[in-house]
Design an enzyme around this catalytic site. Sequence first.
Site, PDB file in Angstrom:
ATOM      1  N   GLN A   1      -4.338  -5.106   7.119  1.00  0.00           N
ATOM      2  CA  GLN A   1      -5.445  -6.433   6.196  1.00  0.00           C
ATOM      3  C   GLN A   1      -5.362  -7.421   6.651  1.00  0.00           C
ATOM      4  OE1 GLN A   1      -7.483  -5.205   4.400  1.00  0.00           O
ATOM      5  NE2 GLN A   1      -7.082  -2.964   4.252  1.00  0.00           N
TER       6      GLN A   1
ATOM      7  N   CYS B   1      -4.404   2.638  -3.630  1.00  0.00           N
ATOM      8  CA  CYS B   1      -3.578   3.153  -2.643  1.00  0.00           C
ATOM      9  C   CYS B   1      -2.703   1.483  -3.189  1.00  0.00           C
ATOM     10  CB  CYS B   1      -3.653   3.578  -1.619  1.00  0.00           C
ATOM     11  SG  CYS B   1      -4.797   4.484  -1.227  1.00  0.00           S
TER      12      CYS B   1
ATOM     13  N   HIS C   1       0.911  -1.138   0.081  1.00  0.00           N
ATOM     14  CA  HIS C   1      -0.142  -0.176  -0.033  1.00  0.00           C
ATOM     15  C   HIS C   1       1.055   1.121   0.094  1.00  0.00           C
ATOM     16  CE1 HIS C   1      -3.029   3.051   1.794  1.00  0.00           C
ATOM     17  NE2 HIS C   1      -3.630   2.066   1.621  1.00  0.00           N
TER      18      HIS C   1
ATOM     19  N   ASP D   1       3.484  -4.508   7.888  1.00  0.00           N
ATOM     20  CA  ASP D   1       1.867  -3.918   7.504  1.00  0.00           C
ATOM     21  C   ASP D   1       0.765  -4.319   7.634  1.00  0.00           C
ATOM     22  OD1 ASP D   1      -0.139  -2.646   7.249  1.00  0.00           O
ATOM     23  OD2 ASP D   1       0.296  -1.589   4.898  1.00  0.00           O
TER      24      ASP D   1
ATOM     25  N   LYS E   1     -10.190  -0.457  10.687  1.00  0.00           N
ATOM     26  CA  LYS E   1     -10.192  -2.026  10.006  1.00  0.00           C
ATOM     27  C   LYS E   1     -10.505  -3.306  10.792  1.00  0.00           C
ATOM     28  CE  LYS E   1      -7.123   0.010   6.031  1.00  0.00           C
ATOM     29  NZ  LYS E   1      -8.066   0.134   5.151  1.00  0.00           N
TER      30      LYS E   1
HETATM   31  N1  PLP Z   1      -1.611  -0.723   4.106  1.00  0.00           N
HETATM   32  C1  PLP Z   1      -2.507  -1.354   4.186  1.00  0.00           C
HETATM   33  C2  PLP Z   1      -2.074  -2.987   3.942  1.00  0.00           C
HETATM   34  C3  PLP Z   1      -3.868  -0.907   4.030  1.00  0.00           C
HETATM   35  O1  PLP Z   1      -4.460  -1.460   3.542  1.00  0.00           O
HETATM   36  C4  PLP Z   1      -4.184   0.047   4.517  1.00  0.00           C
HETATM   37  C5  PLP Z   1      -5.522   1.125   4.671  1.00  0.00           C
HETATM   38  O2  PLP Z   1      -6.432   0.067   3.134  1.00  0.00           O
HETATM   39  C6  PLP Z   1      -2.776   1.128   4.884  1.00  0.00           C
HETATM   40  C7  PLP Z   1      -2.108   0.441   5.100  1.00  0.00           C
HETATM   41  C8  PLP Z   1      -3.507   2.289   5.869  1.00  0.00           C
HETATM   42  O3  PLP Z   1      -4.586   2.055   6.434  1.00  0.00           O
HETATM   43  P1  PLP Z   1      -4.734   4.238   7.727  1.00  0.00           P
HETATM   44  O4  PLP Z   1      -5.417   4.919   6.124  1.00  0.00           O
HETATM   45  O5  PLP Z   1      -5.705   3.637   8.562  1.00  0.00           O
HETATM   46  O6  PLP Z   1      -4.221   4.264   8.443  1.00  0.00           O
END
Ligand code: PLP
Length: 415
Positions: A213, A373, A133, A210, A236
């Site tokens: 998900q 993203c 992401h 990370d 999430k």
């Molecule tokens: N990393 C992953 C794999 C994600 O799916 C997301 C959000 O969709 C993020 C990071 C960023 O999360 P946040 O916008 O809640 O900081």
Amino acid sequence: MLHHSAASMPMPDTETLRADFPILDQSVNGRRLVYLDNAATTQKPLAVMLTSRHYYEAVNANIHRGTHHLARLATDSFEKARQTVAAFLHAASPDEVIFTSGTTGGINLVSHILALSGRIGQGDEILISTLEHHSNIVPWQMLCERTGAKLRIIPCHEDGTLDQDAFGKLLEGPVKLLALTWISNAFGTVNPVETMVRAAKDAGALVLIDAAQSIAHLPTDVQALGADFIAFSGHKLYAPTGIGVLWGTLPLLESLPPFLGGGEMIKEVTFEKTTYNEPPFKYEAGTPNIEGAIALAAAIEYVEGIGLDAIHEHEMELIRLAADGLSSIPGIRLFGPAGRSGSLSFNIEGVHHYDLGTLIDQMGVAVRTGHHCCQPLMARFGITGTVRASFALYNTRQEVGELIASVDKAAAMLR
Ligand code: PLP
């Protein structure tokens, strides 16, 4: 509202669970809402909403340092929430749990403290993957710009899994950090994090996972995993937006410098010199999202009451059903491997993902379209985006049927 007890109990039937999520009980364009955008954000159960309401009705005060009743109550609730998160993650200590604004906030915090500490510098390498992401790409690019470090990318195969041979070769370089997503938000690929973490640690690198998900789909045991940092977002995991967690090992958090300066993160301040508080407070400058942390703990208790294993099994059945059903639609291309979790991405030949998403929204089905993203991943596959259906504990087989029928119908109209 349902109160679920032992984690080993079979999952309550989905219709019963849905009563905990009032937002789902509505119509969109005359059809019962089918919410399949859970990878973007999950809906919130009443247990979480009532916790937030109770906090403002009966508890609200600023935390730590206060001597009055409400200040003590708010502090106790906030610190109890930290303990709940620590237990959920199987952390060695609640002091390893830093409340952040979300995954993005956590990853940026790590990128800053690694740069400030000098642990990553000129000529060092940071390893990320093609599946990341933007939140797990851009902070590292910014760190590279500031320090002269280099970003290296683990490539992926056509099926959306990472090339492990290439990963092994990349680890032969001067890698100081592996920053890797556990589950791809775009394709649902579940990375073999256990083996990848071990390999990176054996090569002497730090590891950040990370978990944005994975957190709502797979049990997380930070001690078994062996990474140095894990970041996730509450929203999430059925909790509100604006709250998240960065977990890090205590020795590392103790040795790294703070990033934001201000209240709470200090031991003593004079105009000449400031000494810093211990972790986690060292990394929580300013008034935190108190209600968010407490509501996150309520969300964790809700999920644990059902059982993550049961939730995962249920979602995996739905995602397999969706993949099977969608496969028979002419011109469809599914992305990601068969064992994908959480998200299912697809395109239909000759149909723009945005048009498809818009049309099925008119049929009451909420999915996400676009690059999710993950623009570099889209570029790797020569596409600008996909349609993504993503699943949560409250989705049903009937909803999967409605997804398949609406995609089939919309595709026929658009082709
Ligand atoms: N990393 C992953 C794999 C994600 O799916 C997301 C959000 O969709 C993020 C990071 C960023 O999360 P946040 O916008 O809640 O900081």
